[in-house]
Design a protein around this motif. Structure first.
Motif, PDB file in Angstrom:
ATOM      1  N   PRO A  89      -5.909  -4.657   6.747  1.00  0.00           N
ATOM      2  CA  PRO A  89      -5.993  -5.726   7.746  1.00  0.00           C
ATOM      3  C   PRO A  89      -4.669  -6.480   7.851  1.00  0.00           C
ATOM      4  O   PRO A  89      -4.025  -6.780   6.852  1.00  0.00           O
ATOM      5  CB  PRO A  89      -7.113  -6.623   7.199  1.00  0.00           C
ATOM      6  N   GLY A  90      -4.262  -6.753   9.047  1.00  0.00           N
ATOM      7  CA  GLY A  90      -3.010  -7.480   9.259  1.00  0.00           C
ATOM      8  C   GLY A  90      -1.810  -6.591   9.483  1.00  0.00           C
ATOM      9  O   GLY A  90      -0.770  -7.068   9.967  1.00  0.00           O
ATOM     10  N   LEU A  91      -1.918  -5.301   9.145  1.00  0.00           N
ATOM     11  CA  LEU A  91      -0.752  -4.425   9.279  1.00  0.00           C
ATOM     12  C   LEU A  91      -0.418  -4.171  10.747  1.00  0.00           C
ATOM     13  O   LEU A  91       0.750  -4.158  11.139  1.00  0.00           O
ATOM     14  CB  LEU A  91      -1.009  -3.099   8.561  1.00  0.00           C
ATOM     15  N   ARG A  92      -1.440  -3.971  11.576  1.00  0.00           N
ATOM     16  CA  ARG A  92      -1.196  -3.736  13.001  1.00  0.00           C
ATOM     17  C   ARG A  92      -0.538  -4.957  13.642  1.00  0.00           C
ATOM     18  O   ARG A  92       0.428  -4.833  14.406  1.00  0.00           O
ATOM     19  CB  ARG A  92      -2.515  -3.417  13.698  1.00  0.00           C
ATOM     20  N   GLN A  93      -1.066  -6.147  13.324  1.00  0.00           N
ATOM     21  CA  GLN A  93      -0.474  -7.369  13.850  1.00  0.00           C
ATOM     22  C   GLN A  93       0.940  -7.563  13.305  1.00  0.00           C
ATOM     23  O   GLN A  93       1.845  -8.014  14.020  1.00  0.00           O
ATOM     24  CB  GLN A  93      -1.336  -8.581  13.496  1.00  0.00           C
ATOM     25  N   GLY A  94       1.148  -7.210  12.028  1.00  0.00           N
ATOM     26  CA  GLY A  94       2.481  -7.317  11.446  1.00  0.00           C
ATOM     27  C   GLY A  94       3.490  -6.442  12.160  1.00  0.00           C
ATOM     28  O   GLY A  94       4.655  -6.831  12.335  1.00  0.00           O
ATOM     29  N   LEU A  95       3.060  -5.261  12.583  1.00  0.00           N
ATOM     30  CA  LEU A  95       3.945  -4.375  13.333  1.00  0.00           C
ATOM     31  C   LEU A  95       4.340  -5.010  14.659  1.00  0.00           C
ATOM     32  O   LEU A  95       5.513  -4.975  15.057  1.00  0.00           O
ATOM     33  CB  LEU A  95       3.251  -3.032  13.568  1.00  0.00           C
ATOM     34  N   ARG A  96       3.371  -5.604  15.347  1.00  0.00           N
ATOM     35  CA  ARG A  96       3.681  -6.259  16.626  1.00  0.00           C
ATOM     36  C   ARG A  96       4.607  -7.450  16.427  1.00  0.00           C
ATOM     37  O   ARG A  96       5.515  -7.694  17.222  1.00  0.00           O
ATOM     38  CB  ARG A  96       2.382  -6.717  17.303  1.00  0.00           C
ATOM     39  N   THR A  97       4.389  -8.191  15.340  1.00  0.00           N
ATOM     40  CA  THR A  97       5.175  -9.404  15.102  1.00  0.00           C
ATOM     41  C   THR A  97       6.593  -9.104  14.660  1.00  0.00           C
ATOM     42  O   THR A  97       7.562  -9.717  15.142  1.00  0.00           O
ATOM     43  CB  THR A  97       4.484 -10.282  14.037  1.00  0.00           C
ATOM     44  N   HIS A  98       6.753  -8.153  13.750  1.00  0.00           N
ATOM     45  CA  HIS A  98       8.056  -7.906  13.127  1.00  0.00           C
ATOM     46  C   HIS A  98       8.798  -6.709  13.705  1.00  0.00           C
ATOM     47  O   HIS A  98       9.990  -6.515  13.410  1.00  0.00           O
ATOM     48  CB  HIS A  98       7.875  -7.722  11.625  1.00  0.00           C
ATOM     49  N   GLY A  99       8.123  -5.888  14.491  1.00  0.00           N
ATOM     50  CA  GLY A  99       8.811  -4.818  15.201  1.00  0.00           C
ATOM     51  C   GLY A  99       8.956  -3.515  14.465  1.00  0.00           C
ATOM     52  O   GLY A  99       9.340  -2.513  15.056  1.00  0.00           O
ATOM     53  N   CYS A 152       5.812 -10.385   0.807  1.00  0.00           N
ATOM     54  CA  CYS A 152       6.413 -11.703   0.575  1.00  0.00           C
ATOM     55  C   CYS A 152       5.388 -12.822   0.689  1.00  0.00           C
ATOM     56  O   CYS A 152       5.541 -13.874   0.062  1.00  0.00           O
ATOM     57  CB  CYS A 152       7.546 -11.942   1.567  1.00  0.00           C
ATOM     58  N   ALA A 153       4.368 -12.609   1.505  1.00  0.00           N
ATOM     59  CA  ALA A 153       3.353 -13.644   1.695  1.00  0.00           C
ATOM     60  C   ALA A 153       2.434 -13.778   0.493  1.00  0.00           C
ATOM     61  O   ALA A 153       1.736 -14.791   0.350  1.00  0.00           O
ATOM     62  CB  ALA A 153       2.527 -13.344   2.940  1.00  0.00           C
ATOM     63  N   ALA A 154       2.413 -12.753  -0.370  1.00  0.00           N
ATOM     64  CA  ALA A 154       1.565 -12.808  -1.559  1.00  0.00           C
ATOM     65  C   ALA A 154       2.140 -13.817  -2.552  1.00  0.00           C
ATOM     66  O   ALA A 154       3.350 -14.052  -2.591  1.00  0.00           O
ATOM     67  CB  ALA A 154       1.469 -11.432  -2.195  1.00  0.00           C
ATOM     68  N   PRO A 155       1.296 -14.428  -3.374  1.00  0.00           N
ATOM     69  CA  PRO A 155       1.789 -15.378  -4.375  1.00  0.00           C
ATOM     70  C   PRO A 155       2.767 -14.717  -5.328  1.00  0.00           C
ATOM     71  O   PRO A 155       2.691 -13.505  -5.581  1.00  0.00           O
ATOM     72  CB  PRO A 155       0.509 -15.812  -5.106  1.00  0.00           C
ATOM     73  N   ALA A 156       3.692 -15.515  -5.844  1.00  0.00           N
ATOM     74  CA  ALA A 156       4.660 -14.985  -6.796  1.00  0.00           C
ATOM     75  C   ALA A 156       3.946 -14.507  -8.053  1.00  0.00           C
ATOM     76  O   ALA A 156       2.918 -15.042  -8.446  1.00  0.00           O
ATOM     77  CB  ALA A 156       5.686 -16.064  -7.151  1.00  0.00           C
ATOM     78  N   ALA A 214       8.176  -1.167   8.215  1.00  0.00           N
ATOM     79  CA  ALA A 214       8.816  -1.619   6.974  1.00  0.00           C
ATOM     80  C   ALA A 214       8.854  -3.140   6.911  1.00  0.00           C
ATOM     81  O   ALA A 214       8.564  -3.745   5.871  1.00  0.00           O
ATOM     82  CB  ALA A 214      10.222  -1.045   6.863  1.00  0.00           C
ATOM     83  N   ALA A 215       9.214  -3.772   8.013  1.00  0.00           N
ATOM     84  CA  ALA A 215       9.286  -5.233   8.046  1.00  0.00           C
ATOM     85  C   ALA A 215       7.896  -5.843   7.888  1.00  0.00           C
ATOM     86  O   ALA A 215       7.723  -6.872   7.230  1.00  0.00           O
ATOM     87  CB  ALA A 215       9.925  -5.694   9.351  1.00  0.00           C
ATOM     88  N   ALA A 216       6.889  -5.203   8.494  1.00  0.00           N
ATOM     89  CA  ALA A 216       5.517  -5.701   8.351  1.00  0.00           C
ATOM     90  C   ALA A 216       5.062  -5.612   6.898  1.00  0.00           C
ATOM     91  O   ALA A 216       4.449  -6.542   6.368  1.00  0.00           O
ATOM     92  CB  ALA A 216       4.578  -4.898   9.249  1.00  0.00           C
ATOM     93  N   ALA A 217       5.358  -4.478   6.230  1.00  0.00           N
ATOM     94  CA  ALA A 217       4.980  -4.306   4.835  1.00  0.00           C
ATOM     95  C   ALA A 217       5.692  -5.322   3.944  1.00  0.00           C
ATOM     96  O   ALA A 217       5.098  -5.896   3.029  1.00  0.00           O
ATOM     97  CB  ALA A 217       5.301  -2.885   4.381  1.00  0.00           C
ATOM     98  N   MET A 261       0.813  -1.211   0.000  1.00  0.00           N
ATOM     99  CA  MET A 261       0.000   0.000   0.000  1.00  0.00           C
ATOM    100  C   MET A 261       0.853   1.270   0.000  1.00  0.00           C
ATOM    101  O   MET A 261       0.500   2.269   0.606  1.00  0.00           O
ATOM    102  CB  MET A 261      -0.953   0.011   1.205  1.00  0.00           C
ATOM    103  N   GLY A 262       1.984   1.210  -0.685  1.00  0.00           N
ATOM    104  CA  GLY A 262       2.881   2.348  -0.750  1.00  0.00           C
ATOM    105  C   GLY A 262       3.870   2.410   0.391  1.00  0.00           C
ATOM    106  O   GLY A 262       4.838   3.188   0.340  1.00  0.00           O
ATOM    107  N   ILE A 263       3.670   1.626   1.438  1.00  0.00           N
ATOM    108  CA  ILE A 263       4.611   1.588   2.570  1.00  0.00           C
ATOM    109  C   ILE A 263       5.851   0.826   2.123  1.00  0.00           C
ATOM    110  O   ILE A 263       5.758  -0.350   1.771  1.00  0.00           O
ATOM    111  CB  ILE A 263       3.981   0.898   3.793  1.00  0.00           C
ATOM    112  N   PRO A 264       7.020   1.456   2.104  1.00  0.00           N
ATOM    113  CA  PRO A 264       8.208   0.761   1.587  1.00  0.00           C
ATOM    114  C   PRO A 264       8.649  -0.376   2.486  1.00  0.00           C
ATOM    115  O   PRO A 264       8.677  -0.245   3.713  1.00  0.00           O
ATOM    116  CB  PRO A 264       9.267   1.875   1.540  1.00  0.00           C
TER     117      PRO A 264
END
Length: 484
Positions: free
Chosen positions: A186-196, A207-211, A199-202, A107-110
């Motif tokens: 959806p998932g971005l807030r949880q991604g921030l908690r998980t990855h710290g 990466c989780a999206a299909p190739a 940028a890492a969450a984005a 979503m534009g977040i690098p």
């Protein structure tokens, strides 16, 4: 399972969500009637003809992050028509000009500040500020209500204005500062908690999206999805009633049946004609809350505005200079740009090979989107212009965005399609409101609601939510009948 008089259902709303709901219910043995106030079924998944080309007049692709839409298309016999866009990539149009959009992140977040495209649109100070994201505790921004608030506090205003805002506004028509974080990302807030870090969450979401491509389409247009759904419902003997505007819904306290009070759209003649044991409301937010509000506690009925009006200007032009696709598959425009009024441009004949093949060499189809929410900098809204004025504006904006000359003499054909409320307006607190609404609705027997305002924008979100909601609803109906 065999049909019985008790297994009847009305689906109010004939958009994609309503058609999907009807399909699931019919497969489960319900006798279903779909009611739609317009003559067209399929909502924003529609078509129009321009210069002897049948093109999408609404949605023209679907996200591939989930296989759910691809599986639906396969089930409807459209698997062989699924196509990927050309690899030209999209661009951003900023006050400083046109730049290739970054290919990392979400979503534009690098996801990486080493991406050359990111380094082109952020200056040194902007990059240094953005890099603080990886040093900040994950708690910073953890309670943000809007997407804009989260991006600004973690990465700064340059990332928000130059990267996130053009992407998000192009999709949702609203600035990230007012969009509910959990609804649009959806998932971005949880991604921030998980990855710290953001940028890492984005990067993880990316990466989780299909190739491959992030989106796909259908050869001949996404409008074929609506046509295939309607054909499938006809095969299952689902009744489809168009041209009726439902003004109220009553419930018989003795039988529990739901009755639609209707008004013919063309004559305003009121009739009470349709009743069923079960009701699915698949409309926009204002209609759903108006229809169901009297049956729910006042505190559970959200005050949700209709989505903004959007005008889509399609142009067919003869301009061989566009054969090289100078701006890839299209551009997303920053709201800080004052020289262009469009918020996005799709170079359709550069994005989809089937369109290029049917248009022929040197002929191109571009589509511009107008309708920025909350823009008070202009004396008149673009959507208030006449169709002819919008076409003139679109030709001028397209030339500016694409960097080529486009004259009225090169214009082969043009069309303006207007959508009111087709894109939900999920402002801050939206998810909390919809959850409360659904909890209250769950206390009523024989009724449920689906639609983009509840599920989120996009075919993936709508399809996934409709399947889950209707499957649970159907199971509850069958269980209640078994108990009785």
């Amino acid at each position: 399972m065999p049909q019985s008089p008790e297994h009847t259902a009305i689906v109010l709303g004939g958009g994609v969500s309503g058609l999907l709901a009807a399909r699931v219910l019919a497969q489960d043995g319900f006798k279903v009637t779909v009611v739609e106030k317009n003559q067209h079924l399929g909502g924003a998944v529609a078509s129009h003809e321009l210069a002897q080309l049948v093109l999408d007049s609404g949605a023209e692709s679907f996200a591939t992050r989930s296989p759910i839409v691809s599986n639906l298309l396969e089930d409807l016999g459209l698997k062989d028509k699924i196509v990927l866009p050309n690899s030209g990539g999209s661009w951003l149009y900023l006050p400083g000009g046109a730049y290739p959009a970054p290919s990392t992140g979400f979503m534009g977040i690098p996801g990486s500040f080493e991406d050359p495209a990111v380094q082109q649109v952020l200056n040194f100070a902007g990059i240094q500020r953005a890099k603080l994201d990886k040093l900040l505790p994950a708690s910073v921004g953890a309670h943000a209500k809007t997407l804009g608030e989260l991006v600004r506090v973690r990465m700064g205003s340059q990332v928000l204005n130059n990267l996130v805002a053009p992407v998000v506004t192009g999709v949702h028509t609203m600035h990230p500062d007012v969009l509910d974080l959990d609804t649009v990302a959806p998932g971005l807030r949880q991604g921030l908690r998980t990855h710290g870090s953001l940028a890492a969450a984005a990067a993880a979401i990316r990466c989780a999206a299909p190739a491959g491509s992030a989106v796909a389409g259908i050869e001949g247009g996404m409008n074929q999805l609506s046509e295939a759904l309607v054909a499938d419902l006809q095969r299952m003997r689902v009744r489809m009633v168009t041209g009726f505007d439902v003004i109220a819904v009553d419930r018989d306290p003795a039988s529990g049946d739901w009755t639609l009070i209707q008004r013919r759209s063309d004559t305003s003649e009121r009739t009470v004609a349709l009743s069923a044991t079960n009701l699915v409301v698949a409309t926009d937010a204002p209609t759903a809350t108006r229809i169901l509000g009297s049956h729910l506690p006042a505190s559970a009925v959200p005050s949700v505005k209709s989505g903004p009006e959007v005008a889509l200007v399609s142009l067919v032009v003869d301009q061989p200079s566009l054969d090289a696709a100078p701006r890839g598959t299209g551009l997303l425009v920053s709201d800080q740009v004052t020289t262009v009024r469009a918020k996005a441009l799709t170079h359709a004949s550069a994005k989809w090979q089937w369109i290029a093949d049917r248009a022929g060499a040197g002929r191109h189809i571009v589509r511009l989107s107008y309708g920025r929410t909350g823009d008070t900098s202009q004396p008149i809204r673009e959507v208030d212009l006449t169709d002819d004025q919008l076409v003139t504006l679109g030709l001028r904006d397209a030339a500016k965005l694409l960097g080529v000359s486009l004259t009225p003499q090169q214009l082969v054909a043009a069309d303006v399609v207007r959508w009111q409320g087709a894109i939900p307006a999920p402002r801050a607190g939206h998810q909390e409101k919809t959850e409360k609404f659904r909890d209250a609705l769950g206390q009523l027997e024989g009724v449920t609601a689906v639609g983009a305002w509840l599920a989120g924008t996009g075919l993936v979100a709508v399809t996934k939510d409709t399947y889950a909601t209707i499957a649970e609803f159907s199971a509850n109906v069958r269980q209640n009948m078994a108990c009785n």
